[in-house]
Structure formats: structure tokens, C-alpha cells
Write a protein that holds these residues in place. Structure first.
Motif, mmCIF file in Angstrom:
data_model
loop_
_atom_site.group_PDB
_atom_site.id
_atom_site.type_symbol
_atom_site.label_atom_id
_atom_site.label_comp_id
_atom_site.label_asym_id
_atom_site.label_seq_id
_atom_site.Cartn_x
_atom_site.Cartn_y
_atom_site.Cartn_z
ATOM 1 N N UNK A 50 12.151 19.933 -2.984
ATOM 2 C CA UNK A 50 13.019 20.116 -4.144
ATOM 3 C C UNK A 50 14.204 19.165 -4.083
ATOM 4 N N UNK A 51 14.716 18.798 -5.246
ATOM 5 C CA UNK A 51 15.988 18.109 -5.395
ATOM 6 C C UNK A 51 16.841 18.912 -6.371
ATOM 7 N N UNK A 52 18.111 19.070 -6.045
ATOM 8 C CA UNK A 52 19.037 19.746 -6.943
ATOM 9 C C UNK A 52 19.350 18.859 -8.146
ATOM 10 N N UNK A 53 19.881 19.443 -9.219
ATOM 11 C CA UNK A 53 20.096 18.670 -10.455
ATOM 12 C C UNK A 53 20.979 17.442 -10.317
ATOM 13 N N UNK A 54 21.879 17.426 -9.355
ATOM 14 C CA UNK A 54 22.811 16.299 -9.252
ATOM 15 C C UNK A 54 22.273 15.122 -8.448
ATOM 16 N N UNK A 69 18.423 18.745 -14.939
ATOM 17 C CA UNK A 69 17.389 19.513 -14.261
ATOM 18 C C UNK A 69 17.258 19.149 -12.789
ATOM 19 N N UNK A 70 17.062 20.178 -11.972
ATOM 20 C CA UNK A 70 16.562 19.998 -10.627
ATOM 21 C C UNK A 70 15.056 20.107 -10.671
ATOM 22 N N UNK A 71 14.388 19.663 -9.611
ATOM 23 C CA UNK A 71 12.928 19.680 -9.574
ATOM 24 C C UNK A 71 12.432 20.380 -8.317
ATOM 25 N N UNK A 72 11.388 21.142 -8.513
ATOM 26 C CA UNK A 72 10.671 21.731 -7.388
ATOM 27 C C UNK A 72 9.200 21.386 -7.569
ATOM 28 N N UNK A 73 8.616 20.699 -6.598
ATOM 29 C CA UNK A 73 7.239 20.244 -6.743
ATOM 30 C C UNK A 73 6.366 20.796 -5.617
ATOM 31 N N UNK A 74 5.071 20.866 -5.891
ATOM 32 C CA UNK A 74 4.074 21.151 -4.862
ATOM 33 C C UNK A 74 2.800 20.409 -5.255
ATOM 34 N N UNK A 121 15.630 23.155 2.544
ATOM 35 C CA UNK A 121 16.695 22.190 2.693
ATOM 36 C C UNK A 121 16.648 21.229 1.520
ATOM 37 N N UNK A 122 17.798 20.645 1.177
ATOM 38 C CA UNK A 122 17.806 19.670 0.089
ATOM 39 C C UNK A 122 18.854 18.615 0.347
ATOM 40 N N UNK A 123 18.469 17.342 0.144
ATOM 41 C CA UNK A 123 19.429 16.256 0.211
ATOM 42 C C UNK A 123 18.734 14.942 -0.038
ATOM 43 N N UNK A 124 19.517 13.918 -0.305
ATOM 44 C CA UNK A 124 19.038 12.548 -0.212
ATOM 45 C C UNK A 124 20.224 11.613 -0.106
ATOM 46 N N UNK A 125 21.134 11.942 0.777
ATOM 47 C CA UNK A 125 22.271 11.076 1.036
ATOM 48 C C UNK A 125 22.278 10.706 2.500
ATOM 49 N N UNK A 126 23.151 9.763 2.878
ATOM 50 C CA UNK A 126 23.169 9.266 4.246
ATOM 51 C C UNK A 126 23.662 10.336 5.202
ATOM 52 N N UNK A 127 23.226 10.202 6.467
ATOM 53 C CA UNK A 127 23.691 11.119 7.491
ATOM 54 C C UNK A 127 25.187 10.969 7.677
ATOM 55 N N UNK A 128 25.830 12.057 8.095
ATOM 56 C CA UNK A 128 27.279 12.034 8.290
ATOM 57 C C UNK A 128 27.644 11.196 9.502
ATOM 58 N N UNK A 129 28.797 10.548 9.426
ATOM 59 C CA UNK A 129 29.305 9.804 10.563
ATOM 60 C C UNK A 129 30.276 10.689 11.317
ATOM 61 N N UNK A 130 30.233 10.591 12.635
ATOM 62 C CA UNK A 130 31.070 11.446 13.464
ATOM 63 C C UNK A 130 32.489 10.907 13.454
ATOM 64 N N UNK A 131 33.418 11.676 12.919
ATOM 65 C CA UNK A 131 34.803 11.243 12.815
ATOM 66 C C UNK A 131 35.630 11.882 13.930
ATOM 67 N N UNK A 132 36.326 11.078 14.676
ATOM 68 C CA UNK A 132 37.133 11.573 15.785
ATOM 69 C C UNK A 132 38.526 11.910 15.277
ATOM 70 N N UNK A 179 17.834 24.508 -13.608
ATOM 71 C CA UNK A 179 19.182 24.039 -13.868
ATOM 72 C C UNK A 179 20.166 24.687 -12.900
ATOM 73 N N UNK A 180 21.345 24.108 -12.825
ATOM 74 C CA UNK A 180 22.388 24.630 -11.956
ATOM 75 C C UNK A 180 23.458 23.577 -11.752
ATOM 76 N N UNK A 181 24.693 23.906 -12.081
ATOM 77 C CA UNK A 181 25.796 22.962 -11.926
ATOM 78 C C UNK A 181 26.491 23.188 -10.590
#
Length: 305
Positions: A237-241, A221-226, A58-69, A282-284
Motif C-alpha cells: 500500500x501507499x498512503x494518499x500523499x 487516493x491511497x492505493x492498496x494492491x494485491x 508498513x508504508x513509505x517511499x522516502x529515504x532512510x533517516x540519517x543519524x543526527x548527533x 482516502x485520508x488526509x
């Protein structure tokens, strides 16, 4: 490189699964997308991306989605030209990223359409889908679903991918659904959320181990660490963006990525973990909104009227 046609196919797969119908195939979507945008026909890429880790993450670092009615507008449901491609999954899952299994695209046929082919001979494939699939090559990839709130903010709704090179048909099919339904951080995406979604596809390339954990560029660059911490092995991991979108420095990115992996040490001590390994890649990311997909899907329907 990812294309908007790849995103359109992910929308097609997700919409079909939610509506209990078969999707158009990746090759049909690609052909129709080119015709819709008046793009010239060209040969498909044959480069096989490097990357050999049998892993789903899984990859992300943004806020959780809000439930839209919001009530969804019905997505176009159309005739089918061929069976949907089969899904595949990685044989092992990284720690901390354990989806509940891949959701399969429904094989139920559409109740609203009995059409089986497009009238225009120009839309028929020149080669078999198997041959076209081989030409597309194999790619590590990530699928990202974002949701747009009433205020216009975009929040993460699901993001899962793999570092194991996938046949593009199988990879897009599998991970479009896995990211939508099996991201353990979120509830499965529902039909009523469909009109507020945005899809992002990232095909990963150029994997390079680096000896200096700061030897990479933000936005490229994206990063994959261990690393080892308290006698346990961690990774993330974090994607390049991600770093660019969050406005982080390289060091802030590394600290955040290590915390994502499960590290709980002092921020200033991030270099002191054992056996830190960093791979840059890398990856756009290419994005497509539901509205853009629906407009194209409506055009597809008109071609058979």
C-alpha cells in the motif's frame, strides 16, 4: 479526519515510553489542545470508517533517516490525570511487514512530579472516557514518524498502520509505538532523536475497489494492491500523499508499489501480473513537529503552577 491533537497524543505516548512515565490520555490531550488553541468545544465525530481487513502493514517511499548527533532538549514531564489507555494490535500481519510486537507504554510514574490533577474545573471531562471513546468511532489508520536532518531534509523514520478499524484511543496508542519501535526497516527511535521528529497521523476512509488500476487521483487516493506472481500472492500500500510527494505519475506509482510488494518483472509488464486487485482509499495526513508539541507541553505545565 485526523487532527494535530492526535499527533500531539502520539508524541505524548512516545515521549512517555522513552522517559518511563505515564502519558496524558487522549481525552486530556484533546481538551488541553483545544484550550491552548482557543478552539470552541464541539461534539466528537461518530462516523465509523469503512474497512475490515485485520492487517498491520508498513508504508513509505522516502529515504532512510540519517543519524543526527544532537542532544535532545528535555520534554516536559507533568502530572497525570488518568491511567493511560491500553494498547491493542491486529491479530495477523501481512507478509513482508512483521513488527517484533507492540511496545507497551510504561506504567512507571514520573519522578519529577507528584501532581495528580489540574486545578481548573473547566478541564474536567463532562463524560466518562469510555463514553468519549465510543463517540470517537473506529478507524483504519497509519502513524508516520519523520526525522529532520541538519540540512533541513525530512526522512522517514517509521511508518506502520492497519486497515482494521481501531478504537481511536487504542489505535493511536499502539501504532504510535509500533511505528517508532517496530518498523523492521529501521532501528527503534531513541530518546536523543525526539527533538528532531515530526509525527503524521492519517485516518483512512472511503475504501473502493476499482476495475481499472489507473482509476484514482494523485494526492487524493491511497492505493492498496494485491496480485499473483510466480504462484505467490503479493500486496502493498501507499498512503494518499506518497505519489504527490515523490512527483510520480500514476503508472510510476503503480510500478513502484508493485516493486515494494516484491514484484521483480519488467516495468512495462506490470499489467501482466495475475489477478491484480486495486483498492483506492482516502485520508488526509496531519503533521506536527516536536517543537510544536513541546511548546504546547510547556503551556500544559504552566497551568498547574
Amino acid at each position: 479526519m485526523a487532527t494535530q491533537a492526535h499527533c500531539a497524543y502520539c508524541f505524548e505516548v512516545l515521549s512517555a515510553s522513552l522517559q518511563k512515565r505515564k502519558p496524558l490520555s487522549l481525552f486530556e490531550v484533546g481538551r488541553l489542545w483545544k484550550e491552548y488553541n482557543d478552539e470552541p468545544e464541539d461534539s466528537q465525530p461518530t462516523t465509523i470508517a469503512n474497512g475490515n481487513e485485520d492487517e498491520e502493514v508498513e508504508d513509505s517511499d522516502t529515504e532512510d533517516a540519517q543519524d543526527e548527533d544532537l542532544a535532545p532538549r528535555p520534554a516536559a514531564i507533568s502530572r497525570l490525570l488518568a491511567p493511560s489507555p491500553s494498547t491493542t494490535s491486529s491479530s495477523s500481519v501481512s507478509s513482508g511487514s512483521t513488527p517484533n510486537g507492540l511496545s507497551e507504554v510504561s506504567s512507571a510514574t514520573s519522578k519529577s512530579s507528584s501532581r495528580s490533577s489540574l486545578p481548573s474545573p473547566a478541564l474536567k471531562p463532562k463524560y466518562s472516557e469510555k463514553a468519549q471513546g465510543e463517540a470517537l468511532g473506529r478507524h483504519p489508520l497509519f502513524i508516520t514518524w519523520n526525522i529532520t536532518t541538519r540540512s533541513g531534509n525530512k526522512n522517514l523514520r517509521g511508518c506502520i498502520g492497519t486497515f482494521e478499524p481501531q478504537e481511536l484511543v487504542d489505535g493511536l496508542t499502539s501504532y504510535a509505538l509500533t511505528a517508532a519501535f517496530d518498523d523492521s526497516r529501521f532501528a527503534p527511535i531513541s530518546l536523543r532523536e525526539l527533538p528532531n521528529l515530526e509525527c503524521g497521523v492519517t485516518l483512512l476512509t472511503n475504501f473502493e475497489p476499482v476495475s481499472d488500476p489507473m482509476d484514482w487521483e494523485i494526492g487524493i487516493h491511497g492505493l492498496r494492491i494485491s496480485f499473483t506472481y510466480h504462484y505467490r500472492r503479493y500486496g502493498a500500500t501507499y498512503l494518499p500523499d506518497v505519489a504527490r510527494e515523490q512527483g510520480w505519475t500514476r503508472e510510476e506509482t503503480m510500478v513502484s508499489l508493485m516493486r515494494k510488494a516484491g514484484w521483480s518483472g519488467r516495468s512495462a509488464d506490470w499489467r501482466k501480473v495475475g489477478e491484480l486487485e486495486v483498492i483506492r482509499y482516502q485520508g488526509k495526513k496531519v503533521n506536527l513537529s516536536y517543537g510544536e508539541w513541546q511548546e504546547w507541553r510547556g503551556w500544559v505545565e504552566e497551568q498547574d503552577e
